[in-house]
Design a protein around this motif. Structure first.
Motif, short mmCIF file in Angstrom:
data_model
loop_
_atom_site.label_atom_id
_atom_site.label_comp_id
_atom_site.label_asym_id
_atom_site.label_seq_id
_atom_site.Cartn_x
_atom_site.Cartn_y
_atom_site.Cartn_z
N ASP A 293 -0.44 -10.17 -6.13
CA ASP A 293 -1.89 -9.97 -6.14
C ASP A 293 -2.27 -8.66 -5.46
N SER A 294 -1.55 -8.33 -4.38
CA SER A 294 -1.84 -7.07 -3.67
C SER A 294 -1.59 -5.87 -4.56
N PHE A 295 -0.48 -5.88 -5.27
CA PHE A 295 -0.17 -4.76 -6.17
C PHE A 295 -1.25 -4.61 -7.23
N ARG A 296 -1.72 -5.73 -7.76
CA ARG A 296 -2.77 -5.67 -8.78
C ARG A 296 -4.06 -5.08 -8.18
N LEU B 190 -4.40 -3.16 -5.68
CA LEU B 190 -4.23 -1.77 -5.26
C LEU B 190 -4.04 -0.81 -6.43
N GLY B 191 -4.07 -1.34 -7.65
CA GLY B 191 -3.99 -0.48 -8.84
C GLY B 191 -2.58 -0.10 -9.25
N ALA B 192 -1.60 -0.89 -8.87
CA ALA B 192 -0.21 -0.54 -9.19
C ALA B 192 0.11 -0.71 -10.67
N ILE B 193 -0.49 -1.71 -11.31
CA ILE B 193 -0.09 -2.05 -12.68
C ILE B 193 -0.36 -0.92 -13.68
N PRO B 194 -1.55 -0.31 -13.69
CA PRO B 194 -1.74 0.84 -14.60
C PRO B 194 -0.74 1.96 -14.35
N GLU B 195 -0.43 2.19 -13.07
CA GLU B 195 0.54 3.26 -12.73
C GLU B 195 1.91 2.94 -13.32
N VAL B 196 2.35 1.70 -13.17
CA VAL B 196 3.66 1.33 -13.67
C VAL B 196 3.70 1.37 -15.20
N VAL B 197 2.63 0.91 -15.85
CA VAL B 197 2.57 0.95 -17.32
C VAL B 197 2.72 2.38 -17.82
N GLN B 198 2.09 3.31 -17.12
CA GLN B 198 2.19 4.72 -17.52
C GLN B 198 3.63 5.22 -17.45
N LEU B 199 4.37 4.71 -16.50
CA LEU B 199 5.76 5.15 -16.32
C LEU B 199 6.65 4.71 -17.47
N LEU B 200 6.20 3.73 -18.27
CA LEU B 200 6.97 3.30 -19.44
C LEU B 200 7.11 4.42 -20.46
N ASN B 201 6.22 5.40 -20.40
CA ASN B 201 6.25 6.53 -21.34
C ASN B 201 7.15 7.66 -20.88
N SER B 202 7.78 7.50 -19.72
CA SER B 202 8.62 8.57 -19.18
C SER B 202 9.82 8.84 -20.10
N GLU B 203 10.27 10.09 -20.13
CA GLU B 203 11.45 10.44 -20.90
C GLU B 203 12.73 10.08 -20.14
N ASN B 204 12.59 9.77 -18.85
CA ASN B 204 13.75 9.46 -18.03
C ASN B 204 14.15 8.00 -18.20
N THR C 135 10.88 3.23 -6.12
CA THR C 135 9.64 2.52 -5.79
C THR C 135 9.41 1.36 -6.76
N CYS C 136 9.67 1.59 -8.04
CA CYS C 136 9.52 0.50 -9.03
C CYS C 136 10.47 -0.65 -8.71
N GLN C 137 11.68 -0.32 -8.28
CA GLN C 137 12.63 -1.38 -7.91
C GLN C 137 12.15 -2.14 -6.69
N ALA C 138 11.54 -1.42 -5.74
CA ALA C 138 10.99 -2.08 -4.56
C ALA C 138 9.80 -2.96 -4.94
N VAL C 139 8.97 -2.49 -5.86
CA VAL C 139 7.83 -3.29 -6.35
C VAL C 139 8.36 -4.58 -6.99
N ALA C 140 9.44 -4.44 -7.77
CA ALA C 140 10.03 -5.63 -8.42
C ALA C 140 10.52 -6.63 -7.37
N ALA C 141 11.17 -6.11 -6.33
CA ALA C 141 11.69 -7.00 -5.29
C ALA C 141 10.55 -7.67 -4.52
N LYS D 287 0.83 -1.20 0.00
CA LYS D 287 0.00 0.00 0.00
C LYS D 287 0.86 1.26 0.00
N VAL D 288 1.91 1.23 0.79
CA VAL D 288 2.82 2.38 0.87
C VAL D 288 3.50 2.61 -0.48
N LEU D 289 3.96 1.54 -1.09
CA LEU D 289 4.67 1.66 -2.37
C LEU D 289 3.76 2.16 -3.48
N VAL D 290 2.53 1.72 -3.49
CA VAL D 290 1.59 2.18 -4.53
C VAL D 290 1.35 3.68 -4.39
#
Length: 792
Positions: free
Chosen positions: A348-351, A353-367, A333-339, A316-319
């Motif tokens: 299952d908790s990450f799913r 709590l809505g983490a997956i859409p958030e992480v997918v959006q980060l794929l578009n980052s310029e960083n 945070t993404c590295q912590a989610v991976a671990a 919950k904290v990581l999301v």
């Protein structure tokens, strides 16, 4: 030095000395005086002059002050020694002076004066000198080799804060070197460092934490740190809001020490994990948040620790942190989610709590750093979790991941390939991934020099290549050669994955042929001779290649089973020598006519011009007439196939079918030949004439009207496969070859047998006879040796 709650302790004072020299040059000259009073005054004058700025320090260097000062720091007079160190210490803060001082080999002399018997002022300026010098790698080595670390650790307990600060700076510079880093705890450096965490001076606390960050990367040091109650002291800092400026550094030390479950349990029992959860959500403190998440990531390295964090609701904290604006916080945070996703329940908790859409959006980052961390998180979230993979697909993540394969960041490419591999296990998702050009995107990573990129890419390819169109696309995109080249790898996991991909791709004969052309079989043969490299994977890859390229299989192994069905384009190029690549039919067609044995080719297809009366689908007709070489239609073979279908298939008795087919083959190739008259059978001249007439080394089998064992056995296998009756093809020595058949019938008593029996079909001497395997008659048929030399 600025402090928090107390004044700097006063140093030992001395009477003011009157400077009698009026120029720095004069003061430098006086450094060679035999008078101690003059030496004291000259050193003090130089110190005063040098304090005024770098320009003065350079001037003194030009006047030659350095060498006499280095000499005077070992003077027997305490006051001379003290003032000389003061002057030298101030001058050494200048870069030019520091470089000149390195050449004078002054380090051993300075270290000698760090002893407890020396004056505190000497300690202060001696350490000031070493602090300047220790920035240089060579000087680091000199200080360590001259046993400078023990007295420096001792000086951490000095009553003078400047001495402590200078000593910390030197130690910090030294611990950048691995050998020095290991030596700190062995020399008892951890206890005095931990005491300095309570210093009144922030600069001392910060330097101490930075040193601890370096030394606690060593496991043994971490153990000492834990035994000395280091966690308690760090938690005192983390629980004190007045020390918030120290929290980021303190958290990095904590992160280093949380790699084992014992440390995790220790800090957990003291309420440390709860405190980390509180700190990580502190608003407007991105550096502290990032370092706290790194701590969580380190905790999550073991399954026991992940269970502890899961019970703390860390998901919950990581999301929540995924929506923080700071790039570093999101990346951590993404590295912590991976671990944490290595824990099944956390996936299952990450799913949920809505983490997956958030992480997918980060794929578009310029960083680049954030994109890499996001792909790492998705790789872990989708591993062995179909629901998460489906959600990433529904969010369009697969399309972005395919594009990431073209990126320059190796970690991003490796993670993207791993995530796509996980998702491709579902057929619907796999089809969509393929539609976005993933095969072409994987070709370049196949040429990478990074092992993890190659491991993940080849595994992904082995999953995606189960689709026929994907295999064709890989061939068109030029991916087969880099894939075959990877068979040279000595990395065990990579070689396994490459063999899997080769095995899958080899299910298509054209692709198997091309991989063989690139030397795949030769490499696998070489591996098969290595005790360390061969495995069930390499054996599987070789078997798959051979099963999809029967011409090569027969040349290399001399054996085709009843399930190896000969088709058009099959050719017998003879027995291949060890290490020799079997040439393709195209290559053999292009060779000039030579004196070697002919290559026998099978071609039952009928050209369109020969079947004008039979309407064909336009595309089918084109496929029949499109030949890369001038492989002529074998009308005689086509007639034999037709005759076999008409005359042999209607026979109901299995034995009669084999006998009739044997007679058909024998009649087509010159009829029965008595064994004693075999030398009179002019088959070699006949084949030479065919090669001359065709002006080719490749001879269609239907044109052979005088054939012996090897030609008849091949024709028998070809016709048997065409009409659907079972037999094998075995190559022997000296142009011998034979067909083995299997059925429940005993030749001994002419009745059904309880066990299947193997028979060799006689095609030469008594066509149609069935010779039980391992009997004298069978051995005579298989060899040219006298019967008495053969085993029964």
């Amino acid at each position: 030095m600025e402090k928090k709650a107390r004044k700097t302790p006063c140093k030992e004072t001395f009477e003011q000395l009157v400077v009698e020299s009026k120029t720095p040059a004069t003061a430098v000259l006086l450094l060679n005086s035999p008078e101690e009073d003059i030496l004291v005054k000259a050193c003090e004058a130089i110190h005063t002059f040098a304090e005024k700025g770098d320009e003065n320090k350079v001037s003194l260097l030009g006047f030659g002050a350095l060498e006499p000062l280095c000499r005077l720091i070992t003077h027997y007079n305490k006051l001379v020694r003290r003032n000389a160190f003061m002057a030298l210490g101030i001058m050494a803060t200048n870069g030019d002076v520091k470089n000149a001082l390195q050449k004078l080999d002054a380090v051993p002399l300075i270290i000698e004066k760090l002893s407890p018997e020396e004056d505190t002022v000497v300690h202060e300026f001696a350490t000031l000198c070493l602090a300047s010098l220790s920035v240089d790698f060579i000087c680091k080595a000199q200080i360590f080799d001259n046993k400078g670390l023990p007295p420096l650790i001792h000086l951490l307990s000095s009553p003078d804060p400047d001495v402590m600060k200078n000593s910390l700076e030197i130690i910090f510079n030294l611990v950048q070197v691995y050998e020095c880093r290991l030596a700190v705890h062995k020399l008892g450096g951890i206890p005095p460092l931990l005491k300095l965490l309570k210093s009144d001076f922030p600069v001392i606390q910060q330097l101490t934490l930075k040193i601890l960050q370096n030394v606690t990367t060593d496991r043994d040091t971490c153990n000492v740190f834990r035994e000395e109650q280091g966690f308690d002291k760090l938690m005192d800092i983390l629980n004190n809001v007045d020390f918030r400026d120290l929290h980021a550094d303190a958290l990095q030390v904590v992160a280093n020490c949380l790699s084992d479950s014992e440390s995790v349990q220790l800090i957990h029992n003291g309420g440390g994990l709860t405190r980390l959860m509180e700190i990580v959500l502190t608003p407007n403190m991105p550096e502290i948040q990032s370092n706290t998440v790194k701590c969580i990531t380190r905790v999550a390295q073991s399954s026991e620790s992940r269970e502890v964090l899961h019970k703390q609701d860390v998901e919950k904290v990581l999301v929540e942190l995924l929506s923080v604006a700071d790039i570093k916080v999101k990346s951590s945070t993404c590295q912590a989610v991976a671990a944490m996703s290595l824990h099944r329940a956390s996936k299952d908790s990450f799913r949920d709590l809505g983490a997956i859409p958030e992480v997918v959006q980060l794929l578009n980052s310029e960083n680049l750093m954030l994109r890499s961390a996001a792909t790492q998180a998705l790789s872990s979230l989708t591993h062995s979790n179909q629901r998460n993979a489906l959600l990433v697909y529904e969010e369009g993540g697969h399309e972005i991941l395919v594009q990431q394969l073209y990126g320059s960041c190796l970690r991003t490419v490796a993670n993207s390939a791993a995530a796509l591999c996980n998702m491709a296990e579902q057929k619907t998702i796999r089809s969509s991934i393929l539609s976005h050009g993933v095969i072409r995107a994987l070709v370049e990573p196949l040429k990478s020099s990074d092992t993890q990129v190659l491991v993940n890419t080849t595994l992904c390819l082995s999953v995606l290549a189960c689709d026929e169109e994907a295999r064709a696309e890989l061939q068109r995109a030029g991916g087969l050669q880099p894939l075959v080249n990877l068979l040279h790898s000595y990395h065990k996991e990579l070689l396994h994955n490459v063999c899997l991909a080769v095995c899958v791709c080899a299910s298509d004969e054209p692709i198997a042929v091309e991989m063989c052309k690139f030397g795949a079989l030769e490499i696998l043969q070489e591996i098969s001779q290595s005790v360390n490299r061969r495995s069930s994977f390499t054996k599987l890859a070789m078997t798959s290649l051979l099963n999809s390229n029967l011409s090569v299989k027969y040349s290399l192994t001399g054996h085709l089973t009843s399930t190896d069905i000969i088709t058009d384009g099959f050719y017998d190029a003879g027995k291949a020598r060890p290490g020799q690549r079997v040439l393709t039919l195209e290559e053999l067609f292009k060779q000039p006519v030579n004196g070697h044995r002919p290559v026998i080719v099978i071609n039952t297809a009928t050209d369109k011009k020969n079947e004008e009366d039979e309407p064909k689908d336009e595309m089918q007709s084109e496929s029949l007439t499109e030949k890369p070489w001038n492989m002529m239609d074998d009308v005689s073979l086509q007639s034999l196939v037709k005759e076999a279908k008409e005359s042999i298939l209607p026979l109901k008795d299995e034995q009669e079918q084999y006998a009739a087919l044997a007679r058909l083959v024998s009649d087509a190739m010159g009829g029965a030949v008595e064994m004693e008259k075999l030398h009179e059978f002019s088959w070699m001249l006949h084949l030479s004439e065919l090669k001359f007439q065709l002006q080719s080394n490749v001879v269609p089998i239907g044109l052979i009207s005088k054939g012996i064992y090897c030609h008849r056995a091949l024709l028998f296998k070809c016709l048997a496969d065409c009409i659907g009756i079972s037999c094998s093809l075995v190559r022997g020595e000296y142009n011998r070859a034979w067909n083995e058949v299997l059925f429940i019938w005993s030749a001994a008593n002419n009745q059904r047998s309880s066990q299947p029996c193997r028979y060799i079909v006689d095609l030469m001497h008594q066509p149609g006879s069935l010779l039980a395997v391992d009997t004298p008659a069978a051995v005579r048929y298989q060899t040219i040796y006298p019967y008495q030399h053969c085993s029964v």
